[in-house]
Design a protein around this motif. Structure first.
Motif, PDB file in Angstrom:
ATOM      1  N   UNK A 180       0.780  -1.229   0.022  1.00 40.56           N
ATOM      2  CA  UNK A 180       0.085   0.036   0.172  1.00 40.56           C
ATOM      3  C   UNK A 180       0.790   1.170  -0.013  1.00 40.56           C
ATOM      4  N   UNK A 181       0.686   2.014  -0.968  1.00 38.99           N
ATOM      5  CA  UNK A 181       1.302   3.307  -0.996  1.00 38.99           C
ATOM      6  C   UNK A 181       0.691   4.561  -0.468  1.00 38.99           C
ATOM      7  N   UNK A 182      -0.712   4.659  -0.936  1.00 40.78           N
ATOM      8  CA  UNK A 182      -1.549   5.529  -0.018  1.00 40.78           C
ATOM      9  C   UNK A 182      -3.012   5.282  -0.228  1.00 40.78           C
ATOM     10  N   UNK A 183      -3.674   5.286   0.891  1.00 45.84           N
ATOM     11  CA  UNK A 183      -5.373   4.947   1.073  1.00 45.84           C
ATOM     12  C   UNK A 183      -5.885   6.358   1.343  1.00 45.84           C
ATOM     13  N   UNK A 184      -6.557   6.797   0.503  1.00 44.85           N
ATOM     14  CA  UNK A 184      -7.131   8.201   0.449  1.00 44.85           C
ATOM     15  C   UNK A 184      -7.980   8.508   1.886  1.00 44.85           C
ATOM     16  N   UNK A 185      -8.337   7.315   2.261  1.00 44.57           N
ATOM     17  CA  UNK A 185      -9.341   7.538   3.843  1.00 44.57           C
ATOM     18  C   UNK A 185      -8.599   7.396   4.920  1.00 44.57           C
ATOM     19  N   UNK A 186      -7.378   6.950   4.841  1.00 43.42           N
ATOM     20  CA  UNK A 186      -6.467   6.722   6.039  1.00 43.42           C
ATOM     21  C   UNK A 186      -4.922   7.036   5.865  1.00 43.42           C
ATOM     22  N   UNK A 187      -4.785   8.478   6.561  1.00 39.27           N
ATOM     23  CA  UNK A 187      -3.234   8.910   6.365  1.00 39.27           C
ATOM     24  C   UNK A 187      -2.246   7.651   6.700  1.00 39.27           C
ATOM     25  N   UNK A 188      -2.588   7.058   7.941  1.00 37.32           N
ATOM     26  CA  UNK A 188      -1.604   6.470   8.797  1.00 37.32           C
ATOM     27  C   UNK A 188      -1.433   5.238   8.228  1.00 37.32           C
ATOM     28  N   UNK A 189      -2.316   4.536   7.647  1.00 37.75           N
ATOM     29  CA  UNK A 189      -2.080   3.144   7.261  1.00 37.75           C
ATOM     30  C   UNK A 189      -1.516   2.955   6.083  1.00 37.75           C
ATOM     31  N   UNK A 190      -0.304   2.520   5.878  1.00 42.84           N
ATOM     32  CA  UNK A 190       0.364   2.340   4.393  1.00 42.84           C
ATOM     33  C   UNK A 190       1.574   1.284   4.926  1.00 42.84           C
ATOM     34  N   UNK A 191       2.175   0.909   3.702  1.00 41.05           N
ATOM     35  CA  UNK A 191       3.491   0.117   3.629  1.00 41.05           C
ATOM     36  C   UNK A 191       3.079  -1.401   3.784  1.00 41.05           C
ATOM     37  N   UNK A 192       1.812  -1.902   4.201  1.00 42.50           N
ATOM     38  CA  UNK A 192       1.404  -3.414   4.365  1.00 42.50           C
ATOM     39  C   UNK A 192       1.402  -3.854   3.097  1.00 42.50           C
TER      40      UNK A 192
END
Length: 285
Positions: free
Chosen positions: A113-125
């Motif tokens: 995951x590079x970027x989720x528009x709805x969650x600024x803190x959840x990425x890199x998984x």
């Protein structure tokens, strides 16, 4: 003569009661058939709506994959920059009523995951272990669209590969929820439940006790729907597609993902007080 008259009168009365009973049974049966046809009609409307959303999500994903700002995100591979770009496009697209709940998810070439528009803190998984469509994109380098269950629910997803200098850099995903189905149901005087199998439980899909029925989560719980829940619990929706309990009628439609796996159900609900028989006749005839 008087006795014969009494017997004849009784016979006529019994015949009237029997005929009236058969007629009332016929009327009730016709009513149930009309309601079943009304459900069939709305089920077809929803199938067409889902197909439209599949096509729309795919078209938007392909267009975004060619956008210069999106391509810059994949060149930079910077989470903050990609979040800004994703949120900008969500802001633009959500002005269209059908896309008011749209989300954008960006993934790198390693299916992280590079970027989720709805969650600024959840990425890199890493998403490769459970996201079939993302793995398909990586294998075939071709856009794909359909229903798929993710970490936080089931969505209509359109995904397109992103290339920089003809080299695969990842994929961009457009996610649409099922609010359009709710809009259609409401316009037809129906309630709707979106059910997801409990096997898809995750850190953001879990059992609260009030949002579940049998082996399924209710993804769109609200006050009105929860009032219907006692009757819904009586409905064997896994084996029947239509049932009546008093003045309540239910209709079940299997929800399948892009791989044709059964992942849940769409349940439609009708009550005699919600729409009139004349409206049913208008739709059917």
């Amino acid at each position: 003569m008087s006795k014969l008259f009494k017997i004849l009168s009784l016979f006529i009365f019994v015949c009237f009661v029997v005929i009236a009973g058969f007629y009332l049974h016929y009327l009730q049966n016709q009513k149930e058939q009309n309601i079943k046809k009304y459900f069939d009609f709305n089920s077809e409307l929803m199938s067409k709506s889902l197909e439209n959303e599949r096509a729309n999500s795919l078209a938007i994903a392909i267009l975004l994959s060619k956008n210069s700002n999106i391509i810059s995100c994949y060149q930079k591979q910077n989470h903050e920059y990609c979040m800004d770009v994703a949120k900008d496009f969500v802001g633009i697209l959500s002005q269209v009523p059908s896309y008011k709940n749209i989300n954008i998810h960006m993934h790198n070439a390693q299916t992280q995951s590079l970027a989720r528009s709805w969650d600024e803190n959840k990425f890199g998984d890493n998403l490769s272990g459970f996201r079939y469509m993302l793995n398909d994109i990586k294998r075939n380098m071709q856009p794909v669209a359909g229903i798929e269950v993710g970490r936080c629910g089931i969505f209509m997803r359109g995904i397109a590969p992103v290339f920089v200098d003809k080299k695969f850099q990842g994929s961009i995903e457009v996610m649409l929820d099922f609010s359009q189905l709710e809009t259609i149901a409401k316009s037809q005087g129906l309630n709707i439940f979106i059910l997801l199998n409990k096997s898809f439980e995750s850190d953001c899909i879990y059992n609260t006790g009030e949002n579940s029925i049998k082996n399924y989560y209710i993804l769109n719980p609200n006050v009105n729907n929860m009032n219907i829940l006692p009757n819904l619990r009586r409905f064997d929706f896994e084996n029947l597609n239509f049932a009546k309990f008093g003045s309540s009628y239910f209709y079940s439609k299997v929800l399948r993902d892009v791989s044709n796996n059964k992942v849940g159900y769409i349940i439609l609900y009708y009550n005699d007080d919600l729409i009139t028989t004349s409206r049913l006749d208008l739709i059917i005839h």
